[in-house]
Structure formats: C-alpha cells, structure tokens
Design an enzyme around this catalytic site. Sequence first.
Site, short mmCIF file in Angstrom:
data_model
loop_
_atom_site.label_atom_id
_atom_site.label_comp_id
_atom_site.label_asym_id
_atom_site.label_seq_id
_atom_site.Cartn_x
_atom_site.Cartn_y
_atom_site.Cartn_z
N SER A 138 72.12 -93.28 -30.20
CA SER A 138 72.61 -92.06 -29.54
C SER A 138 72.20 -90.80 -30.28
O SER A 138 72.19 -89.71 -29.70
CB SER A 138 74.13 -92.11 -29.39
OG SER A 138 74.78 -91.84 -30.62
N GLY A 143 71.52 -99.83 -34.27
CA GLY A 143 72.93 -99.70 -33.97
C GLY A 143 73.16 -98.73 -32.82
O GLY A 143 72.27 -97.97 -32.42
N CYS A 144 74.38 -98.76 -32.26
CA CYS A 144 74.68 -97.93 -31.09
C CYS A 144 74.74 -96.45 -31.46
O CYS A 144 74.17 -95.60 -30.75
CB CYS A 144 75.98 -98.40 -30.45
SG CYS A 144 77.37 -98.64 -31.59
N TYR A 145 75.43 -96.10 -32.54
CA TYR A 145 75.46 -94.70 -32.97
C TYR A 145 74.06 -94.19 -33.29
O TYR A 145 73.67 -93.10 -32.84
CB TYR A 145 76.36 -94.53 -34.20
CG TYR A 145 77.85 -94.50 -33.92
CD1 TYR A 145 78.39 -93.64 -32.97
CD2 TYR A 145 78.71 -95.31 -34.65
CE1 TYR A 145 79.76 -93.62 -32.74
CE2 TYR A 145 80.09 -95.29 -34.41
CZ TYR A 145 80.61 -94.43 -33.46
OH TYR A 145 81.96 -94.40 -33.24
#
Length: 343
Positions: free
Chosen positions: A156, A151-153
Amino acid sequence: MKAAIVGASGYSGEELVRLLLRHPQVELAWVTSRQYAGQTVARAFPKFGSDARAKSLRFSEPQPELLGKMADVVFLALPHGVAAEYATPLLGVGCQVIDLSADFRLKSQAVYKEFYGHEHPAPELLPRAVYGLPEIFRTEIQNASLIASPGCYPTSILLPLLPLLKAGLVKSTGIIADSLSGVSGAGRKVELDYLFAECNESARPYGIPKHRHLSEIEEQLSLAAGEAVVIQFSPHLIPLNRGILTTLYLTPSAHLENENQIARCYQDAYGKEPFVRLLEGSALPDTKNVTGTNVIEIAWRVDPRTGRIIVLSALDNITKGASGQAVQSMNILRGFPETAGLC
C-alpha cells in the site's frame, strides 16, 4: 500446472484456495494444515462446498518431500521463520516457491535479525529471492525460482510512492506514512487484542515506532532512491474485516514544477496495469471498492497551504496485499495471462 499450499488454514491460505480453485490453468493438488489434516477443503471451508475439487481434496500434514513430487509451484502461507524450513528442500527438488511470509523479503541478514529478533534460517537463499511486487519487478519475476511476496502495508506504500521517488518528483526525506488496517491483517488466531469485543467500535495504533514491515519498505525505497531512506510509519487497527487505507505525506523536490507531472508519472507507471486504478477528479480511495479484489486504488492531492503532496491508496490486505498478489506473480512466472484467476 499443479499447485500446492503449505499453511492453507490461515486467512491468506484460505484466499489462495479460493483463487486457485477457480484458476483456469491450475490444478490445486495439495493443501496442508495440521489443524485440518484429514478434512476436505469443503468441510473446513464450507463456502467452497459447491466446488467438486474442494469436496475431494483433503488437507494433509506438510511433507516437503511429497510436495516436491506433487506440485510445480508451492505457496508458503506460513509464519516468518517457518517458511524458510520448507523453501530449502522444495527448491532443492526443483519446485518454484512463492513465499507469503517475511523470510525472503530482505536482502540483509542483519536487518532481518534487527526486525525479527533472530538469525535468518536460510541466509544462502536471500540473494536468490525476487521481491514479488509485479508492477515493479515483472521482468525479474519471470525468471525467478523463489518469490518473496510483499507484505500488505508495504504494498500500500510502495506502489504509490516508488514511481514518484524514481522520477525525482519527491524528496526521499521527511516521508510520513499513516496506514489503517482491518483486523484480518493480524492473521487467524485467538488473542485478546483481536477479539470482536476488543476491536469493534475501536481504533488504535500499534507497532510504533518500528513496525516489522518498515524493514522491507525502507529497503525498497532505498534501492529506488539510490540512497538510504528512513520514513515515519504509523499503522493503526480499525474495525474492518479486511482492507488497508494508507495516506502518504511527501515533500516535492525541485524537479516538480506542476501537478501535471504527478499525473503523467502515474500514467507512465501504471496506465496499462490491470490491477492499479488511478482515480481522477474528486474521487478518493475507499476500501469498500477494492474488497475481495486484486486492485489497488491510488489518488493524490497537492496541498497549497503546506506545500506537501498527499498520496492515498486503498487495497484488500488479503488479496492484493497477500494472496492475490502472489497468484499474480505466479501468472507472470508461468507465462499465464496476468489476470488469470483474478478477474
């Protein structure tokens, strides 16, 4: 190599189309969308109107048995719970599958049910899936048949945190992650909360205290630390189209003697990585510098007043946080240059 995209009408699917149309080693052979079935890619996405392939390639209804004959690699840009229905038959006919949903990111069926609210639709495939974080699991990706793109979170958070945790420079307790995300992170859908008038000139938290991405974040951190890791994660929606800015608050361990160890740790981990930009001097991550790229920016500071380490990252949630990272994994999987189609 022939590639197919199932669910190509969403933001991640559209970004996959953009990246694969320009990929020098890939022919985009099949795109599916119930919404756009029968239309050409160029008509559905006018931005690709000058591309000859986009003018001829038409969206179709998803048919796994035909996809298995048409493509070597299939990208699943589908909601969680749906992707697994396609992965099973595609793997059965020998396709390599890269899933952008959450269906195969977790090893634990129980954790999946806890965070996603239903039983896993294909638990027999969980041991087979490789977590598709290229900078961390490059060797595993090379031999995978099923890649679970993060996932994107989590991307990061994990990329800036995992090297420090593995090196024992920060404690695995008391970790706080604050993340700010653009509206495209919610997907291409018509809901009141994501209308322009509701999001513009507004910033708000959501998914607190138990956002779904916590499950894969904590699983990967626990594997790296060799013990159960629980973190505080607070996501926020901000009025950007795309981009994520994450701030991590970390407690140094007894092994950290000076700031130079942090710099060396990051250089050892990412100094030669094409898509990790380690910022120096006074520079700090900025979403405008990574929009539309497969790059993550990372910077860090030590706060002498609080004794904490502050680590910051910025990435494009659709590219490095989704489709670009998936293409990066495909490049590794197929033996292409890792930067192919991404630079």
